[in-house]
Motif scaffolding. Structure first.
Motif, short mmCIF file in Angstrom:
data_model
loop_
_atom_site.label_atom_id
_atom_site.label_comp_id
_atom_site.label_asym_id
_atom_site.label_seq_id
_atom_site.Cartn_x
_atom_site.Cartn_y
_atom_site.Cartn_z
N GLN A 1 102.57 20.57 -11.68
CA GLN A 1 103.78 20.65 -12.31
C GLN A 1 104.16 19.28 -12.84
O GLN A 1 104.53 19.13 -14.40
CB GLN A 1 105.15 21.12 -11.52
CG GLN A 1 106.31 21.33 -12.18
CD GLN A 1 106.32 22.41 -13.51
OE1 GLN A 1 105.67 23.36 -13.35
NE2 GLN A 1 106.79 21.98 -14.53
N ARG A 2 103.93 18.19 -11.97
CA ARG A 2 104.54 16.94 -12.73
C ARG A 2 103.28 16.57 -13.69
O ARG A 2 103.77 15.75 -14.70
CB ARG A 2 104.37 15.67 -11.54
CG ARG A 2 105.66 16.00 -10.43
CD ARG A 2 105.57 14.96 -9.30
NE ARG A 2 105.77 13.76 -9.88
CZ ARG A 2 106.79 13.07 -9.85
NH1 ARG A 2 108.03 13.37 -9.18
NH2 ARG A 2 106.68 11.60 -10.34
N VAL A 3 102.30 16.94 -13.80
CA VAL A 3 101.25 16.45 -14.88
C VAL A 3 101.71 17.27 -15.96
O VAL A 3 101.80 16.82 -17.10
CB VAL A 3 99.81 17.21 -14.38
CG1 VAL A 3 99.00 16.96 -15.66
CG2 VAL A 3 99.24 16.08 -13.17
N ALA A 4 102.34 18.48 -15.93
CA ALA A 4 102.71 19.36 -16.96
C ALA A 4 103.75 18.60 -17.70
O ALA A 4 104.02 18.68 -18.74
CB ALA A 4 102.99 20.92 -16.50
N ASP A 5 104.79 18.17 -16.79
CA ASP A 5 106.06 17.68 -17.18
C ASP A 5 105.69 16.19 -17.98
O ASP A 5 106.42 16.26 -18.95
CB ASP A 5 106.72 17.36 -16.07
CG ASP A 5 107.47 18.38 -15.19
OD1 ASP A 5 107.30 19.55 -15.78
OD2 ASP A 5 108.05 18.26 -13.98
N PHE A 6 104.83 15.81 -17.39
CA PHE A 6 104.40 14.48 -18.19
C PHE A 6 103.79 14.65 -19.60
O PHE A 6 104.36 14.26 -20.55
CB PHE A 6 103.38 13.59 -17.33
CG PHE A 6 102.64 12.21 -18.14
CD1 PHE A 6 103.37 11.50 -18.79
CD2 PHE A 6 101.35 12.58 -18.44
CE1 PHE A 6 102.86 10.06 -19.29
CE2 PHE A 6 100.81 11.48 -19.22
CZ PHE A 6 101.49 10.45 -19.55
N TYR A 7 103.01 15.75 -19.61
CA TYR A 7 102.27 15.88 -20.93
C TYR A 7 103.14 16.37 -21.81
O TYR A 7 103.21 16.35 -23.12
CB TYR A 7 100.94 16.86 -20.94
CG TYR A 7 99.83 16.06 -20.47
CD1 TYR A 7 98.97 15.66 -21.62
CD2 TYR A 7 99.32 15.60 -19.44
CE1 TYR A 7 97.98 14.69 -21.87
CE2 TYR A 7 97.96 14.75 -19.14
CZ TYR A 7 97.47 14.32 -20.34
OH TYR A 7 96.40 13.17 -20.24
N GLY A 8 103.96 17.56 -21.39
CA GLY A 8 105.06 18.05 -22.29
C GLY A 8 105.98 17.00 -22.89
O GLY A 8 106.16 17.05 -24.03
N SER A 9 106.63 16.21 -21.96
CA SER A 9 107.23 15.08 -22.58
C SER A 9 106.66 13.96 -23.26
O SER A 9 107.16 13.67 -24.19
CB SER A 9 108.15 14.27 -21.33
OG SER A 9 108.81 15.11 -20.71
N TYR A 10 105.44 13.64 -22.85
CA TYR A 10 104.63 12.55 -23.67
C TYR A 10 104.58 13.49 -24.91
O TYR A 10 104.32 12.49 -26.28
CB TYR A 10 103.44 12.28 -23.02
CG TYR A 10 102.46 11.08 -23.49
CD1 TYR A 10 103.07 9.95 -23.32
CD2 TYR A 10 101.69 11.47 -24.45
CE1 TYR A 10 102.23 8.87 -24.00
CE2 TYR A 10 100.72 10.53 -24.95
CZ TYR A 10 101.31 9.17 -24.85
OH TYR A 10 100.69 8.10 -25.39
#
Length: 172
Positions: free
Chosen positions: A60-69
């Motif tokens: 989920q944190r990887v998804a959060d990072f990629y979404g925000s980035y």
């Protein structure tokens, strides 16, 4: 009760119901979650209607990072976007991963998070396994719309203890 009072009450009730129904129809459209007239628009509205997360879940944190980035680099005309992208890298990536990304960027003259010079229109993250204190996820980036859209994949390794991304590499 007189007919005049009853008629007035019925008129007020009907007006209130009409106003409530109008508000219910307009509010989702203003929020960007209304029903669209096309299948693609309806699917987009349905997928945007809910979101959830768990900061303990490394995928989920990887998804959060990629979404925000991706949001930050997409909005490149916003003066805060570049600073936000750098802050996201500093927060989500380990020091070693940051160095690896910087080396890729210096050599390839491309974004070391996306492994590209442009910005994808869609992204998806899937958990692919774990072991030895790390979890792996695969990020799928979609570069255009349509049935023949180009996609690329990135394998992302995260530390289960720190939740930091420790490695990124293009998937074959």
């Amino acid at each position: 009760m007189s007919i005049r009072v009853r008629s007035r009450r019925n008129l007020l009730t009907a007006s209130a119901i009409a106003a409530a129904l109008s508000l219910a129809a307009v509010t989702p459209a203003l929020a960007g979650t209304g029903t669209a007239h096309t299948t693609r628009g309806a699917a987009r509205a349905a997928s945007a209607a809910t979101a959830q997360g768990d900061p303990r879940d490394v995928t989920q944190r990887v998804a959060d990072f990629y979404g925000s980035y991706i949001d930050s680099v997409w909005d490149n005309e916003d003066p805060a976007a570049a600073a936000n992208a750098e802050a996201l890298r500093a927060f989500y990536l380990s020091a070693a991963a940051q160095k690896k990304v910087a080396a890729f960027e210096a050599k390839e003259h491309a974004d070391g998070i996306l492994f590209a010079q442009n910005v994808p229109v869609k992204w998806k993250v899937v958990y692919t396994g774990s072991g030895a204190g790390h979890a792996t996820s695969q990020v799928t980036l979609t570069w255009s719309d349509g049935k023949d859209a180009e996609v690329s994949k990135i394998d992302v390794q995260s530390d289960l203890k720190t939740h930091k991304i420790t490695d990124l590499k293009q998937a074959g």
